[in-house]
Write an enzyme that holds these catalytic residues in place. Structure first.
Site, PDB file in Angstrom:
ATOM      1  N   TYR A  84      33.110 -85.268  62.862  1.00 34.57           N
ATOM      2  CA  TYR A  84      32.472 -85.157  63.437  1.00 34.57           C
ATOM      3  C   TYR A  84      30.777 -85.493  63.414  1.00 34.57           C
ATOM      4  O   TYR A  84      29.706 -85.502  64.315  1.00 34.57           O
ATOM      5  CB  TYR A  84      31.800 -83.636  63.424  1.00 34.57           C
ATOM      6  CG  TYR A  84      31.039 -82.813  64.257  1.00 34.57           C
ATOM      7  CD1 TYR A  84      31.468 -81.597  66.080  1.00 34.57           C
ATOM      8  CD2 TYR A  84      30.078 -82.054  63.624  1.00 34.57           C
ATOM      9  CE1 TYR A  84      30.507 -81.285  66.015  1.00 34.57           C
ATOM     10  CE2 TYR A  84      29.426 -81.392  64.095  1.00 34.57           C
ATOM     11  CZ  TYR A  84      28.933 -80.755  65.797  1.00 34.57           C
ATOM     12  OH  TYR A  84      28.944 -79.990  66.475  1.00 34.57           O
ATOM     13  N   ASP A  85      30.950 -85.164  61.651  1.00 35.12           N
ATOM     14  CA  ASP A  85      28.752 -85.860  61.383  1.00 35.12           C
ATOM     15  C   ASP A  85      28.525 -87.217  61.646  1.00 35.12           C
ATOM     16  O   ASP A  85      27.148 -87.631  62.208  1.00 35.12           O
ATOM     17  CB  ASP A  85      29.147 -85.476  59.843  1.00 35.12           C
ATOM     18  CG  ASP A  85      29.632 -84.105  59.311  1.00 35.12           C
ATOM     19  OD1 ASP A  85      29.009 -83.329  60.280  1.00 35.12           O
ATOM     20  OD2 ASP A  85      29.594 -84.030  58.428  1.00 35.12           O
ATOM     21  N   GLU A 101      37.375 -53.174  74.067  1.00 27.46           N
ATOM     22  CA  GLU A 101      36.536 -53.944  73.493  1.00 27.46           C
ATOM     23  C   GLU A 101      36.374 -53.390  71.838  1.00 27.46           C
ATOM     24  O   GLU A 101      36.336 -51.905  72.470  1.00 27.46           O
ATOM     25  CB  GLU A 101      35.752 -55.146  74.278  1.00 27.46           C
ATOM     26  CG  GLU A 101      35.660 -55.535  75.355  1.00 27.46           C
ATOM     27  CD  GLU A 101      34.280 -55.156  76.196  1.00 27.46           C
ATOM     28  OE1 GLU A 101      33.487 -55.542  75.635  1.00 27.46           O
ATOM     29  OE2 GLU A 101      34.383 -55.713  77.441  1.00 27.46           O
ATOM     30  N   LYS A 111      34.404 -52.183  68.883  1.00 28.62           N
ATOM     31  CA  LYS A 111      32.651 -52.110  69.051  1.00 28.62           C
ATOM     32  C   LYS A 111      32.383 -53.161  67.960  1.00 28.62           C
ATOM     33  O   LYS A 111      32.509 -52.574  66.652  1.00 28.62           O
ATOM     34  CB  LYS A 111      32.125 -51.059  68.956  1.00 28.62           C
ATOM     35  CG  LYS A 111      30.984 -50.416  69.113  1.00 28.62           C
ATOM     36  CD  LYS A 111      30.514 -48.794  69.354  1.00 28.62           C
ATOM     37  CE  LYS A 111      29.043 -49.061  69.475  1.00 28.62           C
ATOM     38  NZ  LYS A 111      28.031 -49.285  68.327  1.00 28.62           N
ATOM     39  N   ASP A 158      30.056 -54.733  64.511  1.00 29.62           N
ATOM     40  CA  ASP A 158      29.107 -53.857  64.453  1.00 29.62           C
ATOM     41  C   ASP A 158      27.587 -54.923  63.985  1.00 29.62           C
ATOM     42  O   ASP A 158      27.906 -55.718  62.884  1.00 29.62           O
ATOM     43  CB  ASP A 158      29.377 -53.208  62.943  1.00 29.62           C
ATOM     44  CG  ASP A 158      28.506 -52.369  62.298  1.00 29.62           C
ATOM     45  OD1 ASP A 158      27.207 -51.564  63.114  1.00 29.62           O
ATOM     46  OD2 ASP A 158      28.178 -52.155  61.363  1.00 29.62           O
ATOM     47  N   GLU A 202      26.735 -59.221  70.836  1.00 25.76           N
ATOM     48  CA  GLU A 202      26.638 -58.785  70.195  1.00 25.76           C
ATOM     49  C   GLU A 202      26.501 -59.992  68.680  1.00 25.76           C
ATOM     50  O   GLU A 202      27.284 -61.131  68.161  1.00 25.76           O
ATOM     51  CB  GLU A 202      27.186 -57.878  69.174  1.00 25.76           C
ATOM     52  CG  GLU A 202      27.118 -56.992  68.380  1.00 25.76           C
ATOM     53  CD  GLU A 202      26.310 -55.660  69.110  1.00 25.76           C
ATOM     54  OE1 GLU A 202      25.500 -55.771  70.193  1.00 25.76           O
ATOM     55  OE2 GLU A 202      26.454 -54.829  67.901  1.00 25.76           O
ATOM     56  N   TYR A 260      30.184 -60.065  75.237  1.00 27.49           N
ATOM     57  CA  TYR A 260      30.442 -58.929  75.985  1.00 27.49           C
ATOM     58  C   TYR A 260      30.226 -58.139  77.246  1.00 27.49           C
ATOM     59  O   TYR A 260      30.994 -57.933  77.645  1.00 27.49           O
ATOM     60  CB  TYR A 260      30.321 -58.082  75.214  1.00 27.49           C
ATOM     61  CG  TYR A 260      28.860 -57.169  75.351  1.00 27.49           C
ATOM     62  CD1 TYR A 260      28.435 -56.393  75.742  1.00 27.49           C
ATOM     63  CD2 TYR A 260      28.945 -57.230  72.658  1.00 27.49           C
ATOM     64  CE1 TYR A 260      27.219 -56.298  74.878  1.00 27.49           C
ATOM     65  CE2 TYR A 260      27.575 -56.543  73.383  1.00 27.49           C
ATOM     66  CZ  TYR A 260      26.954 -56.450  73.846  1.00 27.49           C
ATOM     67  OH  TYR A 260      25.588 -55.473  73.895  1.00 27.49           O
ATOM     68  N   LYS A 262      34.371 -43.883  68.898  1.00 25.88           N
ATOM     69  CA  LYS A 262      34.020 -44.099  67.007  1.00 25.88           C
ATOM     70  C   LYS A 262      35.184 -44.720  65.946  1.00 25.88           C
ATOM     71  O   LYS A 262      35.964 -42.959  66.230  1.00 25.88           O
ATOM     72  CB  LYS A 262      32.383 -43.130  66.707  1.00 25.88           C
ATOM     73  CG  LYS A 262      31.141 -43.523  67.337  1.00 25.88           C
ATOM     74  CD  LYS A 262      30.366 -45.059  67.541  1.00 25.88           C
ATOM     75  CE  LYS A 262      29.579 -44.863  65.965  1.00 25.88           C
ATOM     76  NZ  LYS A 262      27.830 -44.713  66.385  1.00 25.88           N
ATOM     77  N   CYS A 277      29.260 -58.670  24.742  1.00 26.88           N
ATOM     78  CA  CYS A 277      29.881 -58.815  25.332  1.00 26.88           C
ATOM     79  C   CYS A 277      31.386 -57.671  25.246  1.00 26.88           C
ATOM     80  O   CYS A 277      32.150 -57.346  24.119  1.00 26.88           O
ATOM     81  CB  CYS A 277      30.878 -60.193  25.571  1.00 26.88           C
ATOM     82  SG  CYS A 277      32.548 -60.130  26.295  1.00 26.88           S
ATOM     83  N   CYS A 312      34.490 -59.810  23.825  1.00 27.71           N
ATOM     84  CA  CYS A 312      34.790 -60.285  22.650  1.00 27.71           C
ATOM     85  C   CYS A 312      33.381 -60.112  21.760  1.00 27.71           C
ATOM     86  O   CYS A 312      33.635 -60.483  19.841  1.00 27.71           O
ATOM     87  CB  CYS A 312      35.084 -61.359  22.407  1.00 27.71           C
ATOM     88  SG  CYS A 312      33.479 -62.222  23.348  1.00 27.71           S
ATOM     89  N   CYS A 346      28.307 -64.190  29.138  1.00 24.52           N
ATOM     90  CA  CYS A 346      28.787 -64.016  27.542  1.00 24.52           C
ATOM     91  C   CYS A 346      29.222 -65.775  27.645  1.00 24.52           C
ATOM     92  O   CYS A 346      30.091 -66.213  27.816  1.00 24.52           O
ATOM     93  CB  CYS A 346      30.470 -63.283  27.360  1.00 24.52           C
ATOM     94  SG  CYS A 346      31.447 -63.841  26.311  1.00 24.52           S
ATOM     95  N   CYS A 351      36.589 -66.798  25.397  1.00 22.54           N
ATOM     96  CA  CYS A 351      36.293 -64.975  24.865  1.00 22.54           C
ATOM     97  C   CYS A 351      37.682 -65.074  25.437  1.00 22.54           C
ATOM     98  O   CYS A 351      37.657 -64.919  27.272  1.00 22.54           O
ATOM     99  CB  CYS A 351      35.606 -64.688  25.762  1.00 22.54           C
ATOM    100  SG  CYS A 351      34.727 -62.924  26.475  1.00 22.54           S
TER     101      CYS A 351
HETATM  102  S1  IVH Z   1      28.069 -53.219  75.811  1.00 23.14           S
HETATM  103  C1  IVH Z   1      26.094 -50.133  79.060  1.00 23.14           C
HETATM  104  N1  IVH Z   1      30.155 -54.293  74.225  1.00 23.14           N
HETATM  105  O1  IVH Z   1      26.391 -50.921  70.825  1.00 23.14           O
HETATM  106  C2  IVH Z   1      27.204 -51.604  77.948  1.00 23.14           C
HETATM  107  N2  IVH Z   1      27.748 -52.933  73.682  1.00 23.14           N
HETATM  108  O2  IVH Z   1      25.525 -48.324  71.828  1.00 23.14           O
HETATM  109  C3  IVH Z   1      26.100 -51.262  76.527  1.00 23.14           C
HETATM  110  N3  IVH Z   1      28.036 -53.443  71.335  1.00 23.14           N
HETATM  111  O3  IVH Z   1      23.569 -52.065  72.159  1.00 23.14           O
HETATM  112  C4  IVH Z   1      26.862 -52.060  75.754  1.00 23.14           C
HETATM  113  N4  IVH Z   1      30.243 -54.308  70.571  1.00 23.14           N
HETATM  114  O4  IVH Z   1      24.849 -53.350  70.714  1.00 23.14           O
HETATM  115  C5  IVH Z   1      28.943 -53.529  74.078  1.00 23.14           C
HETATM  116  N5  IVH Z   1      31.293 -54.515  73.414  1.00 23.14           N
HETATM  117  C6  IVH Z   1      30.698 -53.691  73.531  1.00 23.14           C
HETATM  118  C7  IVH Z   1      30.064 -53.943  72.109  1.00 23.14           C
HETATM  119  C8  IVH Z   1      28.842 -53.306  72.659  1.00 23.14           C
HETATM  120  C9  IVH Z   1      29.126 -53.579  70.343  1.00 23.14           C
HETATM  121  C10 IVH Z   1      26.667 -52.619  70.851  1.00 23.14           C
HETATM  122  C11 IVH Z   1      25.803 -52.450  71.411  1.00 23.14           C
HETATM  123  C12 IVH Z   1      25.180 -51.549  72.381  1.00 23.14           C
HETATM  124  C13 IVH Z   1      25.544 -50.657  71.694  1.00 23.14           C
HETATM  125  C14 IVH Z   1      25.573 -49.584  72.172  1.00 23.14           C
END
Ligand code: IVH
Length: 669
Positions: free
Chosen positions: A37-38, A114, A116, A118, A174, A226, A314, A408, A411, A426, A431
């Site tokens: 690839y490089d 889906e 969610k 973070d 995200e 998403y 959640k 340490c 030891c 150490c 040790c």
């Molecule tokens: S849909 C109305 N799908 O969650 C639809 N959001 O509180 C709004 N997030 O600001 C977003 N995974 O940052 C959607 N699979 C997912 C998500 C997702 C994470 C986050 C997103 C959004 C917050 C909504």
């Protein structure tokens, strides 16, 4: 190269590089090696440098390159980014489903489930197949223009296939930092004495808000797309098919999305991921459920900022408050003193937490953690629980500040903290604490892979005085093992056999197994490619080591320092005497063999040598010259007036080399 043929080659290279980029970063299933690839990317860079007029912003060479900005400009979102209402338990989810059913007057509706993710929401706009703007969510109406930073995220396509995408459209997704990348980054920051990020989410936010795109590029960001934000042209009438279209356009979607009919299936999905979330390399804090049909979504509408057609279910909270009972220190493989917290056991998101890492003394100071404090403990996206902060309101004044031990804990050798380093070490290489960690590493999978030799047995070896360094392992006898607790004749024999079998591990594994600071599995591979034996590696100077592609000065220094230690050299010598002395397999003859395993077709007239001479060069460096281009040809070296062989190579997608590139590869330039 003439301009027209350069334009053709550039277009072809971009297609090829984009394709392999997609295989690697989006589909996670690469077809070629990093080195190949490089090479393609380098050829593209060189051609573009020779023909700057052919440069375009969607070229894969243009991911990082923009100059730093002073501040981010605001971007108004043409269609606002909504947020999500939450459900915190099953009753709330069922209530949402019942309400939705009622609003739709009993009409059946499919739902897309889906994860969610973070991280941080972003909106990315494409025009005529090119990425033009990338923005953060901001307040939903207006975000910040972080286009140059998003361009560095390699799973975000810079262009979409021409003719297949709407003229203008926006995808939403995200951006996140994988846990593995987060932990690696924090480890490096801890070693460098830089402040640590509390969790992958903060780290991702920090990375995306760097004013210099080069800083963003150096951090491990990724994305899951998403949804479609909006589009000029017609797209499918439901969310599920839209996601599929987006995948076809090259976007990275989460592989765990699922189309469900009944609310019970949604519950299953949720339960499944409460359990399996720890297996993922990214943090999730729940699941998102979306009504599939866009028409039904429109009928349901919104309340304030929250659409009625979607909900976030959640996971249980991943923070908890508990007592910091003690701060203890263990000694790592490299001798680093690692402080960790002993906590009053507490349930955090379904897992009992009793311990947490504290990284280094500075980190403890910065957070002002004291023994006896009530502390906030988090298991947000990271595998290892973190102590976030003390609860200052609950201090009584009896809490005790922490200082690193002067000696340490194992030891009793005096510990040192080198200038510019955040960790205490150490320095006693024999040790026992270091030895046990080193042994555990040495016998592990991916290293010497010695089956049946676990931590307790390794400890027993050390305690019985049988093993003082890794070479001692190869002197052990069945009788000695039988003398240890809980070791019968059969299991002893198995361990001895496994130790003997490990003598045939390839060189790179042995290099990795030695536990040289900063030398991981990948670096070990590079070193094994460059040096035929451990002996040769041990004699290399730091400058020579730093010349190995992928090995920087810091790693080179560390390797040279390792082999500079008399004690380590003795271990290597003793390993060799005991038959642990693998050679790099492809090096059949003397001298460097940079072309080993590769086949070359030389076509056309070269400037600096005859074809015969070029073929001889290939042979002398371990490669195979070929008369004709086949699917298996690694490279075609193209000189002036090349004809049918060049055509054949192009048809088969065989990478082409200019004479100069060939000579570079052969180390002749
Ligand atoms: S849909 C109305 N799908 O969650 C639809 N959001 O509180 C709004 N997030 O600001 C977003 N995974 O940052 C959607 N699979 C997912 C998500 C997702 C994470 C986050 C997103 C959004 C917050 C909504």
């Amino acid at each position: 190269m003439a301009k027209t043929s350069a334009a053709g080659r550039i277009a072809e290279l971009r297609r090829t590089v984009d394709y392999h980029n997609h295989r690697y970063f989006v589909v996670d299933d690469p077809e070629i090696s990093d080195a190949e690839y490089d090479l393609l990317l380098r050829e593209l860079q060189e051609l573009e440098a020779e023909h700057p007029e052919l440069q375009t912003p969607d070229s894969p060479t243009q991911r990082v390159g923009a100059t730093p900005v002073d501040a981010f400009q605001p971007v108004r979102h043409p269609v606002a980014l909504l947020s999500l209402a939450n459900a915190f338990d099953l009753d709330e989810l069922t209530a949402w489903h019942a309400r939705t059913s009622k609003l739709l007057e009993g009409e059946p509706f499919g739902m897309v489930c889906e994860l969610k993710i973070d991280g941080l929401a972003v909106a990315i706009t494409y025009e005529d197949g090119m990425l033009v703007t990338g923005a953060t969510r901001g307040d939903g109406e207006t975000g910040e223009n972080v286009t140059q930073n998003l361009r560095t995220v390699r799973s975000i396509p810079l262009s979409t296939p021409p003719g297949q995408s709407p003229r203008r459209f926006e995808v939403r997704g995200e951006v996140y930092m994988p846990r593995s990348g987060f932990e690696r980054m924090n480890r490096q920051r801890a070693e460098a004495g830089q402040p640590l990020f509390a969790n992958p989410r903060n780290a991702a936010a920090g990375a995306l808000r760097q004013l210099d795109p080069k800083s963003t590029a150096s951090r491990p960001l990724d994305i899951f797309v998403y949804s479609l934000g909006w589009s000029d042209d017609a797209m499918p009438g439901n969310h599920w098919d839209t996601l599929k279209r987006l995948a076809d356009l090259g976007f990275k979607l989460n592989p765990h999305n699922r189309l469900c009919g009944a609310v019970e299936e949604v519950e299953d999905y949720f339960r499944e991921w409460v359990e399996k979330r720890e297996e993922l390399d990214y943090g999730i804090d729940g699941v998102v459920i979306k009504v599939n049909s866009f028409e039904l979504q429109a009928r349901l509408g919104e309340v304030g900022r929250d659409p009625r057609w979607a909900i976030a279910y959640k996971f249980p909270a991943t923070q908890a408050v508990t007592r910091l009972l003690d701060i203890r220190v263990n000694v790592g493989r490299t001798g680093s003193l690692n402080p960790y917290a002993i906590l009053e056991p507490v349930n955090v998101g379904g897992v009992t937490v009793k311990m947490a890492t504290l990284h280094n003394e500075d980190d403890i100071r910065r957070k002002d953690l004291r023994v006896g404090d009530w502390v906030v403990v988090e298991r947000a996206g990271e595998v290892i629980p973190q102590v976030v902060e003390p609860v200052l309101d609950r201090r009584t004044g009896k809490e005790k500040k922490f200082t690193m031990p002067r000696r340490c804990p194992v030891c009793k050798t005096k510990v040192v903290r080198l200038p510019g380093e955040a960790m205490h070490y150490c320095v006693n290489t024999s040790c026992p604490a270091q030895l046990i960690q080193l042994l555990k590493h040495f016998v592990g999978r991916g290293m010497m892979d010695i089956d049946g030799l676990g931590e307790s047995l390794a400890l027993a070896f050390i305690e019985a005085g049988l093993v003082r360094d890794v070479a001692d392992l190869y002197d052990l006898t069945v009788e000695q093992l039988q003398g240890l607790e809980r070791m019968g004749e059969k299991s002893s024999r198995n361990v001895i056999d496994a130790i003997a079998a490990s003598k045939s591990r390839p060189l790179d594994r042995l290099i990795f197994a030695l536990g040289i600071r900063h030398v991981g599995g990948e670096t070990a591979k590079l070193l094994a490619e460059a040096f035929p034996s451990l002996d040769a590696l041990s004699k290399a100077e730091a400058e020579e080591l730093a010349e190995v592609p992928g090995v920087g000065p810091k790693i080179a220094e560390s390797i040279a320092a390792y082999f500079g230690e008399e004690r380590n050299r003795r271990v290597i010598e003793r390993l060799k005497q005991r038959g642990v002395d693998p050679r790099h397999e492809v090096r059949a003859t003397e001298g460097p063999q940079p072309l080993a395993g590769l086949s070359f077709v030389i076509t056309g007239k070269l400037d600096s040598m005859s074809r015969q001479a070029a073929e001889e060069t290939v042979r002398s460096l371990g490669g195979t010259p070929q008369g004709n281009v086949t699917k298996k040809t690694s490279y075609a070296v193209v000189g002036a007036g090349a004809g049918s062989k060049l055509q054949k190579a192009q048809q088969l997608g065989i990478p082409l080399l200019t004479e100069r590139q060939f000579l570079e590869m052969a180390g002749r330039e």
